[in-house]
Scaffold this active site. Structure first.
Site, PDB file in Angstrom:
ATOM      1  N   CYS A  35      -6.938  -7.127   4.831  1.00  0.00           N
ATOM      2  CA  CYS A  35      -6.705  -6.285   6.000  1.00  0.00           C
ATOM      3  C   CYS A  35      -6.599  -4.809   5.624  1.00  0.00           C
ATOM      4  CB  CYS A  35      -5.431  -6.726   6.726  1.00  0.00           C
ATOM      5  SG  CYS A  35      -3.953  -6.496   5.727  1.00  0.00           S
ATOM      6  N   CYS A 108       0.736 -11.383   5.766  1.00  0.00           N
ATOM      7  CA  CYS A 108       1.618 -10.220   5.944  1.00  0.00           C
ATOM      8  C   CYS A 108       2.896 -10.435   5.126  1.00  0.00           C
ATOM      9  CB  CYS A 108       1.968 -10.025   7.409  1.00  0.00           C
ATOM     10  SG  CYS A 108       0.548 -10.094   8.518  1.00  0.00           S
TER      11      CYS A 108
HETATM   12 FE1  FES Z   1      -2.311  -6.795   7.093  1.00  0.00          FE
HETATM   13 FE2  FES Z   1      -0.290  -7.879   8.410  1.00  0.00          FE
HETATM   14  S1  FES Z   1      -2.325  -7.594   9.109  1.00  0.00           S
HETATM   15  S2  FES Z   1      -0.319  -7.137   6.379  1.00  0.00           S
END
Ligand code: FES
Length: 154
Positions: A35, A108
């Site tokens: 992400c 996360c």
């Molecule tokens: Fe990347 Fe939560 S979406 S750490």
């Protein structure tokens, strides 16, 4: 809104332990290749009852709200733990009152776990911390690539 989302919202209303610890003993930084989020954690140890335990922990995040909420919980949970006890905590245990992470949010929590383990790795070796203690994550981000230690999250 789910129970989990509500708890994240509450945690974000007053995140605990945000910001650098200028006198930290260890600092760990990780980035998630999935992400693109990043998180840095600082640890300060103290002696208590003959044991070396975490006195304070703090974090900075360029991450999603879940990562910030987990880091807030985790930095509270870590107080009083030895490095060994801290190392045994899984991403789901670091969430504290937030409870188990939904499947889409597990990485996360792993970002927080990764930053913690990265910091703990630096307490077990005499080598200086890779990331300079005292610099903020945003300061580090502005430096040329290669200055930040990125630990990929599995
Ligand atoms: Fe990347 Fe939560 S979406 S750490």
């Amino acid at each position: 809104m789910s129970d989990f989302e509500e708890k994240v919202r509450e945690a974000l209303a007053s995140p605990q332990n945000q910001g650098e610890l200028a006198d930290a003993d260890a600092v760990g930084t990780v980035g998630s290749p999935d992400c693109g989020d990043m998180l840095r954690m600082w640890l300060k140890f103290t002696e208590k009852d003959g044991k070396r335990v975490i006195d304070r922990a703090s974090f900075q995040s360029f991450g999603c709200q879940t990562a910030i909420a987990v880091a807030s919980m985790a930095t509270e949970l870590l107080k009083g733990k030895t490095a060994e006890e801290a190392r045994e905590l899984s991403a789901n245990e670091l969430t504290g009152d937030l409870g188990p992470l939904p499947p889409m949010k597990i990485h996360c929590g792993q970002l927080v776990e990764g930053a913690l383990k990265n910091a703990l790795d630096q307490t077990s070796t005499p080598a200086p911390a890779t990331a300079p203690v005292g610099n903020t994550l945003s300061q580090e981000m502005q430096k040329p690539a290669g200055k930040i230690r990125i630990v990929p999250i599995d």
